[in-house]
Design a protein around this motif. Sequence first.
Motif, PDB file in Angstrom:
ATOM      1  N   GLN A  78       0.806  -1.224   0.000  1.00 57.33           N
ATOM      2  CA  GLN A  78       0.000   0.000   0.000  1.00 57.33           C
ATOM      3  C   GLN A  78       0.839   1.273   0.000  1.00 57.33           C
ATOM      4  N   SER A  79       2.141   1.147   0.218  1.00 54.72           N
ATOM      5  CA  SER A  79       3.014   2.326   0.184  1.00 54.72           C
ATOM      6  C   SER A  79       3.089   2.948  -1.206  1.00 54.72           C
ATOM      7  N   VAL A  80       2.612   2.234  -2.243  1.00 54.18           N
ATOM      8  CA  VAL A  80       2.652   2.789  -3.601  1.00 54.18           C
ATOM      9  C   VAL A  80       1.474   3.719  -3.864  1.00 54.18           C
ATOM     10  N   GLN A  81       0.440   3.712  -3.016  1.00 50.50           N
ATOM     11  CA  GLN A  81      -0.794   4.448  -3.323  1.00 50.50           C
ATOM     12  C   GLN A  81      -0.621   5.964  -3.404  1.00 50.50           C
ATOM     13  N   PRO A  82       0.051   6.618  -2.444  1.00 56.81           N
ATOM     14  CA  PRO A  82       0.182   8.086  -2.558  1.00 56.81           C
ATOM     15  C   PRO A  82       0.867   8.523  -3.849  1.00 56.81           C
ATOM     16  N   LEU A  83       1.848   7.745  -4.280  1.00 55.91           N
ATOM     17  CA  LEU A  83       2.582   8.066  -5.502  1.00 55.91           C
ATOM     18  C   LEU A  83       1.651   8.102  -6.706  1.00 55.91           C
ATOM     19  N   TYR A  84       0.818   7.076  -6.853  1.00 58.27           N
ATOM     20  CA  TYR A  84      -0.033   6.991  -8.039  1.00 58.27           C
ATOM     21  C   TYR A  84      -1.229   7.939  -7.977  1.00 58.27           C
ATOM     22  N   VAL A  85      -1.666   8.319  -6.777  1.00 54.53           N
ATOM     23  CA  VAL A  85      -2.683   9.374  -6.661  1.00 54.53           C
ATOM     24  C   VAL A  85      -2.119  10.683  -7.200  1.00 54.53           C
ATOM     25  N   GLY A  86      -0.887  11.006  -6.820  1.00 58.55           N
ATOM     26  CA  GLY A  86      -0.242  12.221  -7.314  1.00 58.55           C
ATOM     27  C   GLY A  86      -0.074  12.210  -8.823  1.00 58.55           C
ATOM     28  N   VAL A  87       0.302  11.056  -9.371  1.00 59.78           N
ATOM     29  CA  VAL A  87       0.457  10.923 -10.821  1.00 59.78           C
ATOM     30  C   VAL A  87      -0.873  11.181 -11.522  1.00 59.78           C
ATOM     31  N   ALA A  88      -1.959  10.575 -11.015  1.00 66.25           N
ATOM     32  CA  ALA A  88      -3.274  10.742 -11.637  1.00 66.25           C
ATOM     33  C   ALA A  88      -3.703  12.202 -11.641  1.00 66.25           C
ATOM     34  N   LEU A  89      -3.513  12.900 -10.528  1.00 64.61           N
ATOM     35  CA  LEU A  89      -3.895  14.314 -10.451  1.00 64.61           C
ATOM     36  C   LEU A  89      -3.093  15.161 -11.436  1.00 64.61           C
ATOM     37  N   ALA A  90      -1.791  14.901 -11.538  1.00 59.49           N
ATOM     38  CA  ALA A  90      -0.947  15.668 -12.458  1.00 59.49           C
ATOM     39  C   ALA A  90      -1.380  15.459 -13.903  1.00 59.49           C
ATOM     40  N   LEU A  91      -1.739  14.227 -14.264  1.00 59.19           N
ATOM     41  CA  LEU A  91      -2.166  13.932 -15.630  1.00 59.19           C
ATOM     42  C   LEU A  91      -3.477  14.643 -15.965  1.00 59.19           C
ATOM     43  N   ILE A  92      -4.395  14.670 -15.031  1.00 64.14           N
ATOM     44  CA  ILE A  92      -5.679  15.336 -15.275  1.00 64.14           C
ATOM     45  C   ILE A  92      -5.481  16.841 -15.441  1.00 64.14           C
ATOM     46  N   VAL A  93      -4.633  17.441 -14.610  1.00 62.89           N
ATOM     47  CA  VAL A  93      -4.336  18.879 -14.731  1.00 62.89           C
ATOM     48  C   VAL A  93      -3.705  19.187 -16.082  1.00 62.89           C
ATOM     49  N   LEU A  94      -2.747  18.337 -16.522  1.00 65.25           N
ATOM     50  CA  LEU A  94      -2.114  18.533 -17.831  1.00 65.25           C
ATOM     51  C   LEU A  94      -3.133  18.432 -18.955  1.00 65.25           C
ATOM     52  N   ALA A  95      -4.060  17.486 -18.854  1.00 71.64           N
ATOM     53  CA  ALA A  95      -5.086  17.314 -19.892  1.00 71.64           C
ATOM     54  C   ALA A  95      -5.928  18.579 -20.023  1.00 71.64           C
ATOM     55  N   LEU A  96      -6.305  19.164 -18.902  1.00 71.60           N
ATOM     56  CA  LEU A  96      -7.095  20.398 -18.935  1.00 71.60           C
ATOM     57  C   LEU A  96      -6.296  21.550 -19.535  1.00 71.60           C
ATOM     58  N   ALA A  97      -5.024  21.622 -19.172  1.00 74.78           N
ATOM     59  CA  ALA A  97      -4.180  22.702 -19.691  1.00 74.78           C
ATOM     60  C   ALA A  97      -4.022  22.606 -21.206  1.00 74.78           C
ATOM     61  N   VAL A  98      -3.731  21.401 -21.693  1.00 78.26           N
ATOM     62  CA  VAL A  98      -3.535  21.223 -23.138  1.00 78.26           C
ATOM     63  C   VAL A  98      -4.823  21.517 -23.900  1.00 78.26           C
ATOM     64  N   TYR A  99      -5.950  21.128 -23.325  1.00 76.99           N
ATOM     65  CA  TYR A  99      -7.234  21.336 -24.002  1.00 76.99           C
ATOM     66  C   TYR A  99      -7.474  22.814 -24.303  1.00 76.99           C
ATOM     67  N   PHE A 100      -6.991  23.686 -23.416  1.00 76.15           N
ATOM     68  CA  PHE A 100      -7.239  25.119 -23.595  1.00 76.15           C
ATOM     69  C   PHE A 100      -6.090  25.847 -24.295  1.00 76.15           C
ATOM     70  N   PHE A 101      -4.991  25.119 -24.643  1.00 75.60           N
ATOM     71  CA  PHE A 101      -3.900  25.740 -25.392  1.00 75.60           C
ATOM     72  C   PHE A 101      -4.285  25.906 -26.857  1.00 75.60           C
ATOM     73  N   ARG A 102      -3.794  27.004 -27.465  1.00 77.83           N
ATOM     74  CA  ARG A 102      -3.921  27.175 -28.919  1.00 77.83           C
ATOM     75  C   ARG A 102      -2.668  26.572 -29.558  1.00 77.83           C
ATOM     76  N   MET A 103      -2.819  25.398 -30.153  1.00 81.49           N
ATOM     77  CA  MET A 103      -1.682  24.669 -30.717  1.00 81.49           C
ATOM     78  C   MET A 103      -1.847  24.519 -32.221  1.00 81.49           C
ATOM     79  N   PRO A 104      -0.745  24.595 -32.989  1.00 82.88           N
ATOM     80  CA  PRO A 104      -0.834  24.398 -34.434  1.00 82.88           C
ATOM     81  C   PRO A 104      -1.418  23.028 -34.762  1.00 82.88           C
ATOM     82  N   ALA A 105      -2.275  22.960 -35.792  1.00 79.50           N
ATOM     83  CA  ALA A 105      -2.946  21.700 -36.137  1.00 79.50           C
ATOM     84  C   ALA A 105      -2.014  20.717 -36.825  1.00 79.50           C
ATOM     85  N   LEU A 106      -1.159  21.228 -37.740  1.00 84.03           N
ATOM     86  CA  LEU A 106      -0.228  20.392 -38.510  1.00 84.03           C
ATOM     87  C   LEU A 106      -0.936  19.239 -39.226  1.00 84.03           C
TER      88      LEU A 106
END
Length: 431
Positions: free
Chosen positions: A185-213
């Motif tokens: 169970q010592s692995v749980q805090p690590l993966y909770v932090g990873v999940a939160l960081a990924l969700i925050v990044l997803a929201l950030a990228v969604y609102f970025f204006r990025m070239p379509a290419l």
Amino acid sequence: MPAGAAQDTRNRVALVAMTAIFFMWGFITELNGVLIPHLQSVFQLTHARSMLLDSAFFGAYFVMAVPAGRVVARVGYKLGIVIGLLVAGAGALLVLPAAQMGSFNLFLPALFILASGIVLLQVSANPYVSLLGAPSRAASRLNFAQAVNSLGHTLGPYVAGALIFSATLLSADQLAALPAAERVQSVQPLYVGVALALIVLALAVYFFRMPALTEATEQADRQRHSFAEVLRYPHVRWGVLAIFFYVGVEVTVAHFMVTYVSRPEIGAMAEGKASLYLSIYHGAAMIGRFVGAALLLSANPRRLLPAYAAINIGLLLTTMSTAGGVAMWSVVAVGLFNSIMFPTIFTLAIERLGPMTEKASSLLVMAIVGGAVIPPLQGWVVDLFKATTGNETQALQYAFFVSVLCYAYIVWYGLRGSRLTSAGALPQGRG
């Protein structure tokens, strides 16, 4: 602002966003380097069985690369990246019930789903970074992004080691007396932090204006090229194998690092301390990629790639034939010369493919399955030699011959296999 300057600004902003994503998936991937020896100890697994965690993680690249390519073709690079981040976040959260129940088998599907999200990121982000600017600097640009990826690889084992191996003040004997479910169970805090960081990044990228290419996707292609057609180009075909062997050997050396360095004949240290050397291994790769990004502005990648692979062969032969500090530092130094390999092979393999780039990228990402095949193979060789000699350290050293063979292929690819032929140089007349 002139149109060209505005485009350059958008490209720079997009490159910053991509480097953050490269960092995150590097961080996640290298958590396995600490998770594997931890679960091996908790569940008393053989080397081959513990490496099934790599098989589950990197097996996703083989199973999901083509579907991921279809998703990117349908929704584009930006939404493909957002979906990839969210899927990876869901996989990280699934580690929690696996740890709560103390079940090794439940870790396997959790890591598969986590890796499936990273597959979407790989299919989207690698070609996207390659295309964000002048083609002549594609290898340099991708090496820079991969250098930031290596920063994630560097910090991942350090953070994981601190959270997993130092999560309790109990002695080693007291910790061993606990039920497996409590120790894992010592692995749980690590993966909770990873999940939160990924969700925050997803929201950030969604609102970025990025070239379509879109010019380098199937949306711009009047024909629908098949994977078989893409594989007719030798530099792509051999490049797929080069990625397979490179990722296989990179993961193998990394994920045997903690076990190997902690051996009494090598580093003679606890696994928690040995995880620091895994961070050094990836830190060397990070430094090498920043240096490589500069070197590749002028150096020929078809010469630099085989030179680096040949040096790693020499380093592995050194660790196989020595002990103590020499054996330890020679295997750690492999990371420095791994540095340019993945991005350089990738850019050589997609060179001058025009709208076929997307399909070639899917094939190259699929080849990352080498990380699911080579580590268990080397683990099986370790178990075989250990049963024969009774000496685990010697068995670990002998088994590095599997890694030597992988680097030998990369030497060949740089010198011969990556050459553009008249049949494969300019699909549809594109340059």
